[in-house]
Design an enzyme around this catalytic site. Structure first.
Site, PDB file in Angstrom:
ATOM      1  N   GLY A  47       0.817  -1.206   0.000  1.00  0.00           N
ATOM      2  CA  GLY A  47       0.000   0.000   0.000  1.00  0.00           C
ATOM      3  C   GLY A  47       0.856   1.263   0.000  1.00  0.00           C
ATOM      4  O   GLY A  47       1.733   1.418   0.840  1.00  0.00           O
ATOM      5  N   CYS A 130      -8.029   0.052   4.770  1.00  0.00           N
ATOM      6  CA  CYS A 130      -6.993  -0.373   5.712  1.00  0.00           C
ATOM      7  C   CYS A 130      -7.495  -0.164   7.129  1.00  0.00           C
ATOM      8  O   CYS A 130      -7.774   0.960   7.535  1.00  0.00           O
ATOM      9  CB  CYS A 130      -5.694   0.379   5.516  1.00  0.00           C
ATOM     10  SG  CYS A 130      -4.470  -0.136   6.738  1.00  0.00           S
TER      11      CYS A 130
HETATM   12  C1  LIG Z   1       0.998  -8.133   6.661  1.00  0.00           C
HETATM   13  C2  LIG Z   1      -0.133  -7.671   5.791  1.00  0.00           C
HETATM   14  C3  LIG Z   1      -0.100  -6.394   5.233  1.00  0.00           C
HETATM   15  C4  LIG Z   1      -1.132  -5.940   4.420  1.00  0.00           C
HETATM   16  N1  LIG Z   1      -1.055  -4.693   3.841  1.00  0.00           N
HETATM   17  C5  LIG Z   1      -2.014  -4.288   2.968  1.00  0.00           C
HETATM   18  C6  LIG Z   1      -1.894  -3.048   2.280  1.00  0.00           C
HETATM   19  O1  LIG Z   1      -0.915  -2.307   2.423  1.00  0.00           O
HETATM   20  N2  LIG Z   1      -2.894  -2.683   1.420  1.00  0.00           N
HETATM   21  C7  LIG Z   1      -3.996  -3.488   1.202  1.00  0.00           C
HETATM   22  O2  LIG Z   1      -4.849  -3.129   0.416  1.00  0.00           O
HETATM   23  N3  LIG Z   1      -4.109  -4.680   1.834  1.00  0.00           N
HETATM   24  C8  LIG Z   1      -3.149  -5.094   2.705  1.00  0.00           C
HETATM   25  N4  LIG Z   1      -3.275  -6.331   3.323  1.00  0.00           N
HETATM   26  C9  LIG Z   1      -4.462  -7.163   3.072  1.00  0.00           C
HETATM   27  C10 LIG Z   1      -4.207  -8.227   1.995  1.00  0.00           C
HETATM   28  O3  LIG Z   1      -3.862  -7.636   0.755  1.00  0.00           O
HETATM   29  C11 LIG Z   1      -5.458  -9.129   1.810  1.00  0.00           C
HETATM   30  O4  LIG Z   1      -6.551  -8.317   1.447  1.00  0.00           O
HETATM   31  C12 LIG Z   1      -5.841  -9.892   3.072  1.00  0.00           C
HETATM   32  O5  LIG Z   1      -4.691 -10.267   3.791  1.00  0.00           O
HETATM   33  C13 LIG Z   1      -6.697 -11.141   2.802  1.00  0.00           C
HETATM   34  O6  LIG Z   1      -6.028 -12.090   2.013  1.00  0.00           O
HETATM   35  P1  LIG Z   1      -5.171 -13.334   2.624  1.00  0.00           P
HETATM   36  O7  LIG Z   1      -6.038 -14.024   3.631  1.00  0.00           O
HETATM   37  O8  LIG Z   1      -4.804 -14.174   1.454  1.00  0.00           O
HETATM   38  O9  LIG Z   1      -3.981 -12.732   3.275  1.00  0.00           O
HETATM   39  C14 LIG Z   1      -2.244  -6.787   4.153  1.00  0.00           C
HETATM   40  C15 LIG Z   1      -2.271  -8.074   4.720  1.00  0.00           C
HETATM   41  C16 LIG Z   1      -1.239  -8.534   5.514  1.00  0.00           C
HETATM   42  C17 LIG Z   1      -1.304  -9.920   6.078  1.00  0.00           C
END
Ligand SMILES: Cc1cc2nc3c(=O)[nH]c(=O)nc-3n(C[C@H](O)[C@H](O)[C@H](O)COP(=O)(O)O)c2cc1C
Ligand SMILES: Cc1cc2nc3c(=O)[nH]c(=O)nc-3n(C[C@H](O)[C@H](O)[C@H](O)COP(=O)(O)OP(=O)(O)OC[C@H]3O[C@@H](n4cnc5c(N)ncnc54)[C@H](O)[C@@H]3O)c2cc1C
Ligand code: FES
Lengths: 303, 254
Positions: A47, A130
């Site tokens: 992000g 976020c």
């Molecule tokens: C450590 C971490 C940092 C994240 N940072 C962002 C971010 O900067 N911007 C964003 O849109 N989503 C962010 N997310 C969310 C992920 O892109 C995703 O939407 C969410 O983790 C669900 O998918 P998953 O279960 O496969 O991780 C972050 C997730 C994690 C775990």
């Protein structure tokens, strides 16, 4: 032969439907030790904000049953740094590059969408969801009227670049927000961002995260995410990028069947650095073996 | 890199502390202070667990980890037996580095932090080590055989039940002018580093320490393992896993 693994989202061609999720892939470099980035359908960047952000105090992670909470707080070097030092390199990697952008005010969103719109990225992913920073856009992500407003502003500012709006699951009815994004001119939506949660250390009676609350991700959120993708698929016409707990090609297939055109892989990258690569490979094998076009599976949920 | 390893030993070596040796195959370059991210057996937890590479044996193609049983992950590890398989990422992080002119190295280990030290003589066979190990009591003592590979070695316990009574950093400081080390490598709990930031302030040799923070990935992708580092008058968050875990003591904000 009808085998086909490529998909098109808002006019952008992805060689396969697997994209790495924002915040779990930094700017890609760390993964090159494990596999060539060209294997991926696309990459959504960490992000980005107008100015660099330090992020929240540590600890920023807590493990939970089949999941994790994070409270990174949008730590990033700022969009200028990204455009100058990371994007030119990423551009050479042979995959679709999506800039994930966030802001704290309407003006921020306009300005950053303009900057990303003029750059060499392929698409923008508007993070209005976020949960970890007060100004992280979540204020824009919850009320449908606000979702529509910020989408309109970003769309007007980003020129011809396709705009994906990333939705938060921390809302009353996510399909209302999906429709609001569509009405605001979004070319696609992505979901879900993390679910807000709390982890407690019973011994110290303190929260584990310094930020107190964080965003839940990983396999634990998958059923919620699937339901939300399906709900949005039934509510909007624009393409959906589904995510939340995807760790295998069968998980990816489940999201596609629920209505996703493409998927993002997040937390799985942290546990298994080759996770996204493995999913691409295994999904391809499955489609080949069954002589399937991935586009034919979309929304094929049999009720 | 990602290795599928086989357990060759997993046994208790001190109170609540286990020694785990893994057969890796051809070993990559390894520096002391670098760590491994261990995937726990079948679904016992989502995230990997970080442990420093306590030692390695290039000829045998093995690495050794020393771990304290703390919670569900380390408990699951302690139940594994010889022949079991473990998926491990290694070597991660920056590790302790010395240049050719730094010959005399002072090693300071506090508690489980001593686990970092056995790899020093293995990685730097040409250097001289002056080793100070401190523990709560005799039951907590680990890495005592480091004595055999050191020019000088001393063990302290808080209660005097093994070696000298007192704090290991005080003993190391007392020997400083006699030993004149070219560099100092320390690993221990945060309170030890806090006290060293004061008591070692006048020491001319550079002091490097290894930090711990809760991790997601362990290889730089998720930014959850932040530690505040000051350098050139600026403070900023660095990644313990990728920019560290080894930092200059006087640059870490504790
Ligand atoms: C450590 C971490 C940092 C994240 N940072 C962002 C971010 O900067 N911007 C964003 O849109 N989503 C962010 N997310 C969310 C992920 O892109 C995703 O939407 C969410 O983790 C669900 O998918 P998953 O279960 O496969 O991780 C972050 C997730 C994690 C775990
Ligand atoms: C670079 C590095 C090197 C380390 N080297 C060693 C070593 O050589 N020997 C050793 O015994 N321990 C070491 N640790 C600490 C070790 O990682 C934790 O004790 C272990 O992760 C605890 O796991 P658990 O499941 O038993 O505990 P739980 O409390 O159940 O773990 C819950 C979560 O918190 C994390 N966590 C808990 N305590 C720590 C901690 N102190 N540091 C980082 N994460 C933690 C776990 O990884 C897990 O994600 C090291 C930590 C780091 C960061
Ligand atoms: S643990 Fe992921 S960046 Fe350090």
């Amino acid at each position: 032969m009808s085998f086909n693994e490529s998909v098109t989202v808002a006019g952008v061609l992805f060689k396969n439907p697997v994209i790495t999720a924002s915040g779990t892939f930094n700017f890609g470099r760390e993964f090159e030790e494990f596999y060539p980035l060209s294997a991926l359908g696309g990459i959504s960047t960490k992000g980005l904000t107008l100015c660099r952000r330090d992020g929240n105090r540590p600890p920023r992670v807590a493990e939970t049953p089949s999941g994790m909470l994070n409270s990174v707080g949008l730590q990033n070097p700022g969009i200028e740094y990204f455009l100058k030092n990371e994007l030119p390199y990423l551009r050479t990697r042979g995959t679709v590059i999506i800039a994930n952008i966030a802001g704290s005010t309407v003006d921020d969103y306009r300005e950053i969408a303009e900057k990303a719109g003029e750059s060499a990225v392929d698409m923008l992913e508007l993070n209005i969801s976020c949960p970890n920073v007060k100004e992280g856009g979540v204020a824009f992500g919850t009320l449908p009227s606000k979702v529509r407003e910020v989408t309109e502003i970003a769309k007007a500012a980003c020129g011809r670049k396709p705009l994906i709006v990333k939705l938060t699951p921390n809302v009353a009815k996510i399909s209302d927000n999906a429709k609001a994004a569509e009405d605001g001119g979004a070319d696609a939506i992505s979901l879900i961002n993390t679910l807000t949660g709390l982890a407690v250390d019973y011994r110290t009676r303190k929260p584990i995260l310094a930020n107190v609350t964080g965003g839940l991700s990983g396999p634990a959120v998958k059923p919620i995410a699937l339901k939300m993708v399906w709900e949005c698929y039934n509510a909007v016409k624009i393409p959906i990028i589904g995510m939340g707990g995807i760790s295998s090609y069968t998980d990816a297939l489940e999201f596609i069947i629920a209505g996703a055109t493409a998927v993002q892989v997040g937390t799985a990258n942290l546990v298994t650095p080759t996770a996204a690569y493995d999913i691409v490979r295994d999904l391809r094998a499955y489609l080949k073996e069954n002589d399937l076009d991935v586009n034919k599976l979309r929304g094929s949920l049999v009720i | 890199m990602d290795y599928k390893t086989t357990i060759t030993q997993n046994r208790r070596v001190a109170n609540g502390v286990f020694k785990l040796t893994l057969s890796v195959g051809a070993l990559p370059e390894i520096l002391p202070g670098q760590f491994a991210q261990v995937k726990l057996p079948d679904g016992s937890a989502l995230l990997r667990r970080p442990f420093c590479i306590a030692d390695f044996d290039r000829a045998a193609g093995t690495v050794t980890l020393l771990y304290a049983v703390k919670g569900k992950g380390t408990e699951a590890l302690s139940a594994l037996t010889k022949g079991g398989k473990l998926d491990v990422l290694l070597p991660l992080g920056n590790g302790f580095k010395f240049d050719a002119s730094q010959r005399k190295i002072m090693l300071i280990g506090g508690g489980m932090g001593a686990a970092v030290l056995p790899a020093f003589p293995s990685a730097y066979p040409d250097k001289e080590f002056y080793t100070f190990l401190g523990f709560a009591n005799k039951k907590a003592v680990i890495c005592a055989d480091l004595k055999d590979k050191s020019r000088f070695a001393l063990i302290t316990t808080d209660d005097g039940s093994n070696g000298e009574r007192g704090f290991v950093t005080d003993k190391a400081l007392a020997e400083m002018s006699a030993l004149k080390p070219d560099s100092i490598a320390a690993c221990g709990p945060v309170p030890m580093y806090r006290s060293m930031q004061k008591s070692f302030a006048g020491v001319s040799a550079p002091v490097y320490v290894s930090l711990e923070e809760r991790m997601g990935c362990g290889f730089g992708a998720c930014l959850v393992c932040a530690c505040k580092i000051k350098s050139g008058g600026n403070e900023s968050y660095k990644r313990v896993c990728k920019d560290g875990p080894v930092f200059l003591l006087n640059e870490v904000c504790l």
